[in-house]
Design a protein around this motif. Structure first.
Motif, PDB file in Angstrom:
ATOM      1  N   ASP A   1       0.856  -1.190   0.000  1.00 22.81           N
ATOM      2  CA  ASP A   1       0.000   0.000   0.000  1.00 22.81           C
ATOM      3  C   ASP A   1       0.893   1.241   0.000  1.00 22.81           C
ATOM      4  OD1 ASP A   1      -2.123  -1.744   0.236  1.00 22.81           O
ATOM      5  OD2 ASP A   1      -2.609  -1.210   2.322  1.00 22.81           O
ATOM      6  N   THR A   2       0.518   2.228  -0.812  1.00 24.73           N
ATOM      7  CA  THR A   2       1.420   3.350  -1.068  1.00 24.73           C
ATOM      8  C   THR A   2       0.753   4.697  -0.836  1.00 24.73           C
ATOM      9  OG1 THR A   2       2.714   2.103  -2.680  1.00 24.73           O
ATOM     10  CG2 THR A   2       2.783   4.500  -2.846  1.00 24.73           C
ATOM     11  N   ALA A   3       1.379   5.530  -0.005  1.00 21.65           N
ATOM     12  CA  ALA A   3       0.935   6.909   0.188  1.00 21.65           C
ATOM     13  C   ALA A   3       1.682   7.806  -0.789  1.00 21.65           C
ATOM     14  CB  ALA A   3       1.189   7.362   1.618  1.00 21.65           C
ATOM     15  N   ASN A   4       0.917   8.588  -1.516  1.00 21.35           N
ATOM     16  CA  ASN A   4       1.496   9.558  -2.445  1.00 21.35           C
ATOM     17  C   ASN A   4       0.575  10.776  -2.472  1.00 21.35           C
ATOM     18  OD1 ASN A   4       3.623  10.230  -4.353  1.00 21.35           O
ATOM     19  ND2 ASN A   4       2.063  10.086  -5.944  1.00 21.35           N
ATOM     20  N   LYS A   5       0.946  11.770  -3.236  1.00 23.39           N
ATOM     21  CA  LYS A   5       0.187  13.014  -3.285  1.00 23.39           C
ATOM     22  C   LYS A   5      -1.292  12.760  -3.537  1.00 23.39           C
ATOM     23  CE  LYS A   5       1.697  16.202  -2.630  1.00 23.39           C
ATOM     24  NZ  LYS A   5       1.802  16.857  -1.319  1.00 23.39           N
ATOM     25  N   ILE A   6      -2.139  13.508  -2.857  1.00 23.62           N
ATOM     26  CA  ILE A   6      -3.583  13.350  -2.975  1.00 23.62           C
ATOM     27  C   ILE A   6      -4.001  13.339  -4.452  1.00 23.62           C
ATOM     28  CG2 ILE A   6      -4.041  15.839  -2.789  1.00 23.62           C
ATOM     29  CD1 ILE A   6      -6.141  13.125  -1.091  1.00 23.62           C
ATOM     30  N   GLY A   7      -4.848  12.399  -4.807  1.00 22.17           N
ATOM     31  CA  GLY A   7      -5.259  12.217  -6.199  1.00 22.17           C
ATOM     32  C   GLY A   7      -4.646  10.993  -6.840  1.00 22.17           C
ATOM     33  N   THR A   8      -3.621  10.425  -6.209  1.00 21.54           N
ATOM     34  CA  THR A   8      -2.972   9.239  -6.763  1.00 21.54           C
ATOM     35  C   THR A   8      -3.904   8.030  -6.725  1.00 21.54           C
ATOM     36  OG1 THR A   8      -0.807  10.067  -6.051  1.00 21.54           O
ATOM     37  CG2 THR A   8      -0.951   7.737  -6.599  1.00 21.54           C
ATOM     38  N   TYR A   9      -4.649   7.879  -5.641  1.00 14.93           N
ATOM     39  CA  TYR A   9      -5.569   6.744  -5.496  1.00 14.93           C
ATOM     40  C   TYR A   9      -6.614   6.741  -6.610  1.00 14.93           C
ATOM     41  CZ  TYR A   9      -9.267   3.886  -3.262  1.00 14.93           C
ATOM     42  OH  TYR A   9     -10.236   2.962  -2.989  1.00 14.93           O
ATOM     43  N   SER A  10      -7.225   7.885  -6.875  1.00 12.34           N
ATOM     44  CA  SER A  10      -8.237   7.944  -7.938  1.00 12.34           C
ATOM     45  C   SER A  10      -7.613   7.659  -9.298  1.00 12.34           C
ATOM     46  CB  SER A  10      -8.934   9.307  -7.934  1.00 12.34           C
ATOM     47  OG  SER A  10      -8.004  10.359  -8.046  1.00 12.34           O
ATOM     48  N   LEU A  11      -6.366   8.075  -9.490  1.00 10.24           N
ATOM     49  CA  LEU A  11      -5.665   7.794 -10.738  1.00 10.24           C
ATOM     50  C   LEU A  11      -5.437   6.294 -10.909  1.00 10.24           C
ATOM     51  CD1 LEU A  11      -4.399   9.369 -13.115  1.00 10.24           C
ATOM     52  CD2 LEU A  11      -2.246   9.362 -11.841  1.00 10.24           C
ATOM     53  N   ALA A  12      -5.098   5.619  -9.808  1.00 12.20           N
ATOM     54  CA  ALA A  12      -4.906   4.166  -9.855  1.00 12.20           C
ATOM     55  C   ALA A  12      -6.216   3.447 -10.188  1.00 12.20           C
ATOM     56  CB  ALA A  12      -4.350   3.670  -8.527  1.00 12.20           C
ATOM     57  N   LEU A  13      -7.308   3.938  -9.637  1.00 13.16           N
ATOM     58  CA  LEU A  13      -8.615   3.319  -9.913  1.00 13.16           C
ATOM     59  C   LEU A  13      -8.986   3.416 -11.391  1.00 13.16           C
ATOM     60  CD1 LEU A  13     -10.641   4.583  -6.816  1.00 13.16           C
ATOM     61  CD2 LEU A  13     -10.102   2.192  -7.349  1.00 13.16           C
ATOM     62  N   VAL A  14      -8.784   4.593 -11.980  1.00  8.96           N
ATOM     63  CA  VAL A  14      -9.156   4.725 -13.393  1.00  8.96           C
ATOM     64  C   VAL A  14      -8.182   3.986 -14.297  1.00  8.96           C
ATOM     65  CG1 VAL A  14     -10.482   6.846 -13.093  1.00  8.96           C
ATOM     66  CG2 VAL A  14      -8.039   7.005 -13.580  1.00  8.96           C
ATOM     67  N   ALA A  15      -6.915   3.869 -13.887  1.00  2.00           N
ATOM     68  CA  ALA A  15      -5.962   3.065 -14.658  1.00  2.00           C
ATOM     69  C   ALA A  15      -6.398   1.599 -14.661  1.00  2.00           C
ATOM     70  CB  ALA A  15      -4.553   3.210 -14.088  1.00  2.00           C
ATOM     71  N   LYS A  16      -6.831   1.110 -13.489  1.00  2.00           N
ATOM     72  CA  LYS A  16      -7.322  -0.270 -13.386  1.00  2.00           C
ATOM     73  C   LYS A  16      -8.546  -0.479 -14.274  1.00  2.00           C
ATOM     74  CE  LYS A  16      -7.090  -4.258 -11.018  1.00  2.00           C
ATOM     75  NZ  LYS A  16      -5.885  -5.095 -10.938  1.00  2.00           N
ATOM     76  N   ALA A  17      -9.435   0.492 -14.282  1.00  2.00           N
ATOM     77  CA  ALA A  17     -10.652   0.389 -15.093  1.00  2.00           C
ATOM     78  C   ALA A  17     -10.348   0.338 -16.583  1.00  2.00           C
ATOM     79  CB  ALA A  17     -11.575   1.566 -14.783  1.00  2.00           C
ATOM     80  N   HIS A  18      -9.234   0.917 -16.989  1.00  2.00           N
ATOM     81  CA  HIS A  18      -8.859   0.941 -18.402  1.00  2.00           C
ATOM     82  C   HIS A  18      -7.746  -0.053 -18.725  1.00  2.00           C
ATOM     83  CE1 HIS A  18     -10.992   4.799 -17.971  1.00  2.00           C
ATOM     84  NE2 HIS A  18     -11.301   4.613 -19.228  1.00  2.00           N
ATOM     85  N   ASN A  19      -7.457  -0.946 -17.757  1.00  2.00           N
ATOM     86  CA  ASN A  19      -6.473  -2.019 -17.962  1.00  2.00           C
ATOM     87  C   ASN A  19      -5.100  -1.471 -18.343  1.00  2.00           C
ATOM     88  OD1 ASN A  19      -5.811  -4.780 -17.916  1.00  2.00           O
ATOM     89  ND2 ASN A  19      -6.064  -4.964 -20.127  1.00  2.00           N
ATOM     90  N   LEU A  20      -4.680  -0.428 -17.655  1.00  2.00           N
ATOM     91  CA  LEU A  20      -3.373   0.177 -17.901  1.00  2.00           C
ATOM     92  C   LEU A  20      -2.436  -0.110 -16.730  1.00  2.00           C
ATOM     93  CD1 LEU A  20      -4.421   3.703 -19.255  1.00  2.00           C
ATOM     94  CD2 LEU A  20      -3.504   1.782 -20.580  1.00  2.00           C
ATOM     95  N   PRO A  21      -1.162  -0.387 -16.993  1.00  2.00           N
ATOM     96  CA  PRO A  21      -0.216  -0.612 -15.894  1.00  2.00           C
ATOM     97  C   PRO A  21      -0.025   0.646 -15.058  1.00  2.00           C
ATOM     98  CG  PRO A  21       0.928  -0.577 -18.010  1.00  2.00           C
ATOM     99  CD  PRO A  21      -0.530  -0.550 -18.317  1.00  2.00           C
TER     100      PRO A  21
ATOM    101  N   ALA B   1      -3.022  16.032   2.411  1.00  2.00           N
ATOM    102  CA  ALA B   1      -1.980  16.198   1.393  1.00  2.00           C
ATOM    103  C   ALA B   1      -1.695  14.907   0.633  1.00  2.00           C
ATOM    104  CB  ALA B   1      -0.697  16.702   2.046  1.00  2.00           C
ATOM    105  N   PHE B   2      -2.113  13.762   1.190  1.00  2.00           N
ATOM    106  CA  PHE B   2      -1.793  12.462   0.596  1.00  2.00           C
ATOM    107  C   PHE B   2      -3.019  11.553   0.654  1.00  2.00           C
ATOM    108  CE2 PHE B   2       1.971  14.270   2.565  1.00  2.00           C
ATOM    109  CZ  PHE B   2       2.902  14.221   1.543  1.00  2.00           C
ATOM    110  N   ASP B   3      -3.024  10.548  -0.210  1.00  2.00           N
ATOM    111  CA  ASP B   3      -3.960   9.441  -0.073  1.00  2.00           C
ATOM    112  C   ASP B   3      -3.188   8.135  -0.223  1.00  2.00           C
ATOM    113  OD1 ASP B   3      -3.613   9.167  -2.859  1.00  2.00           O
ATOM    114  OD2 ASP B   3      -5.512  10.144  -3.331  1.00  2.00           O
ATOM    115  N   VAL B   4      -3.861   7.027   0.065  1.00  2.00           N
ATOM    116  CA  VAL B   4      -3.200   5.724   0.042  1.00  2.00           C
ATOM    117  C   VAL B   4      -3.780   4.878  -1.080  1.00  2.00           C
ATOM    118  CG1 VAL B   4      -2.744   3.586   1.306  1.00  2.00           C
ATOM    119  CG2 VAL B   4      -2.669   5.788   2.500  1.00  2.00           C
ATOM    120  N   THR B   5      -2.928   4.404  -1.969  1.00  2.00           N
ATOM    121  CA  THR B   5      -3.322   3.504  -3.054  1.00  2.00           C
ATOM    122  C   THR B   5      -3.122   2.063  -2.607  1.00  2.00           C
ATOM    123  OG1 THR B   5      -2.704   5.124  -4.746  1.00  2.00           O
ATOM    124  CG2 THR B   5      -2.854   2.812  -5.436  1.00  2.00           C
TER     125      THR B   5
END
Length: 350
Positions: free
Chosen positions: A245-265, A314-318
Motif C-alpha cells: 500500500d502506497t501513500a502519495n500526493k492526494i489524487g494518486t488513489y483515484s488515478l490508480a482506480l481509473v488506470a485499473k478500469a482501463h487495464n493500464l499498468p 496532502a496524501f492518499d493511500v493507493t
C-alpha cells in the motif's frame, strides 16, 4: 541536471520550489531551525529530497551545539531530530534519514568534533547515494514499461523528478530514461491540485530538459485513458507499507482506480528507503493535513466564498492490488513480493 539540495562550503543551498516556475532561485540554510522551516513550507519537497535536507539539518544542528560532553551533545541532537521529524509526518525518508544520522552520532568513537565531521560526511553520502538510486530506478523502470507501442505515452501525478530527489528523479527518472532511450512519445502531467506541483514543477522540469509534456487537469485523466492517449502511469511515493500500500500526493488513489478500469499498468517508483516495513498496511500511514488556504485561494486571490469549511489531506493511500509493480533501485517488484525480495542491505531491514 537539477540538484535541489547542495552542500556548499559551510551551508546548504536549496532550490526554492515555492518560487518555481516564475524564477529559479536558491535559499541558503545555515541553521537547523531554518532547515525545519524550509521543509515545512515546502521550499524543499519530495520524500527523498526531504530526507537529504533533514540529514544536512541534523549536521547543522550538531554544529550549533556548544558542548564537548558527548552525553549532553547526543541529548541535544535528539531534540533537533525531533524538531525536524515534526515538519512533515507522511514522508518516511525524513524519519529514516534522521535515524541514520542519530545512529552515526551514537556509534562514532572519538570527540564531539569528530562526531560532527562524521555527520557531515554521512549527510553527503546520503545525498550521493540517492542520486545513484534514482538512476538505477530509471533504468529498471525503463525495462518495466510496456514493450508496445515502441514509443509510449506516460501519465504522472505531482512531481517525483529531480526537484524531489538528489537529482534525476524517481517517477520522472523513469520518464527521463525512456526519453533518453528514444522510447517516450509524450508525458502527460496532472496539474496536481491544490498546490499544482505537476503544472508548476513537473512541467518546468520537462521543459528544462526538452522532454515533450502536456498538462492536463486531474479530472481529465479518465477521459484521456478512455480516448487511448495513455499507455502507462508512473508515480512516486512518500511512504510504502510492507504489503505494498502506497501513500502519495492526494489524487494518486483515484488515478490508480481509473488506470485499473482501463487495464493500464500503474507503476510506483521509489527508493527502498521509502518502504516502511514497520507498517503492515496503508491504514497505518499518517496522513498530513495542510492549511485550508491551499484550497480557498490561488496565489493571493481568494476563489472560494467565506464561510465554507475545508478538508485538505496532502496524501492518499493507493491499495497494493491497484499497483502493477513498485520500481526500486533493486528492480521492479510486485507488491506481494515486496518483503521477500528486499535484501538485507535495505535501510529498513538492516
Amino acid at each position: 541536471m537539477l540538484y535541489p539540495v547542495v552542500w556548499r562550503d559551510d551551508r546548504v543551498a536549496l532550490i526554492d520550489q515555492t518560487r518555481l516556475p516564475r524564477e529559479l532561485t536558491q535559499v541558503e540554510i545555515r541553521r537547523s531551525d531554518d532547515m525545519a522551516m524550509a521543509i515545512k513550507t515546502m521550499i524543499v519537497r519530495g520524500a527523498p529530497a526531504i530526507g537529504i535536507a533533514a540529514a544536512y539539518g541534523m549536521y547543522l544542528g550538531a554544529r550549533e551545539i556548544d558542548t564537548r560532553d558527548r552525553t549532553a551533545f547526543l541529548e541535544r541532537l535528539e531534540a533537533i531530530g525531533q524538531m525536524l521529524r515534526e515538519t512533515r509526518p507522511t514522508a518516511v525518508n525524513l524519519f529514516w534519514a534522521i535515524e541514520r544520522m542519530l545512529k552515526v552520532a551514537r556509534t562514532t568513537p572519538g570527540t564531539v568534533e569528530q562526531v560532527r565531521q562524521t555527520l557531515l560526511e554521512t549527510a553527503q553520502r546520503i545525498n550521493a547515494e540517492d542520486l545513484e538510486t534514482c538512476r538505477a530506478i530509471g533504468k529498471h523502470g525503463l525495462e518495466a514499461l510496456p514493450q508496445q507501442p515502441e514509443k509510449v505515452r506516460l501519465l504522472t501525478h505531482c512531481n517525483a523528478g529531480a526537484l524531489a530527489t538528489a537529482g534525476y528523479g524517481t517517477a520522472l527518472g523513469v520518464v527521463r530514461s525512456a526519453y533518453l532511450a528514444g522510447r517516450l512519445e509524450r508525458l502527460y502531467a496532472d496539474e496536481t491540485r491544490p498546490r499544482l506541483q505537476g503544472a508548476k514543477l513537473t512541467t518546468w522540469e520537462c521543459l528544462y530538459d526538452g522532454i515533450p509534456v502536456t498538462v492536463i487537469t486531474d479530472s481529465m485523466a479518465a477521459h484521456c485513458m478512455q480516448q487511448g492517449m495513455i499507455d502507462a502511469v508512473v508515480v512516486g511515493a512518500d511512504r510504502i507499507a510492507a504489503n505494498g500500500d502506497t501513500a502519495n500526493k492526494i489524487g494518486t488513489y483515484s488515478l490508480a482506480l481509473v488506470a485499473k478500469a482501463h487495464n493500464l499498468p500503474f507503476f510506483v517508483a521509489a527508493p527502498k528507503s521509502t518502504i516502511d516495513l514497520s507498517l503492515n498496511d496503508g491504514s497505518q500511514i499518517p496522513i498530513e493535513e495542510r492549511d485550508a488556504e491551499e484550497i480557498y485561494q490561488i496565489g493571493e486571490t481568494r476563489v472560494v466564498p467565506k464561510g465554507a469549511e475545508f478538508y485538505n489531506p496532502a496524501f492518499d493511500v493507493t491499495p497494493a492490488n491497484l499497483i502493477t509493480a513498485i520500481i526500486t533501485e533493486q528492480g521492479a517488484i510486485a507488491p506481494a513480493d515486496l518483503q521477500r525480495q528486499l535484501t538485507p542491505s535495505s535501510p529498513k531491514s538492516s
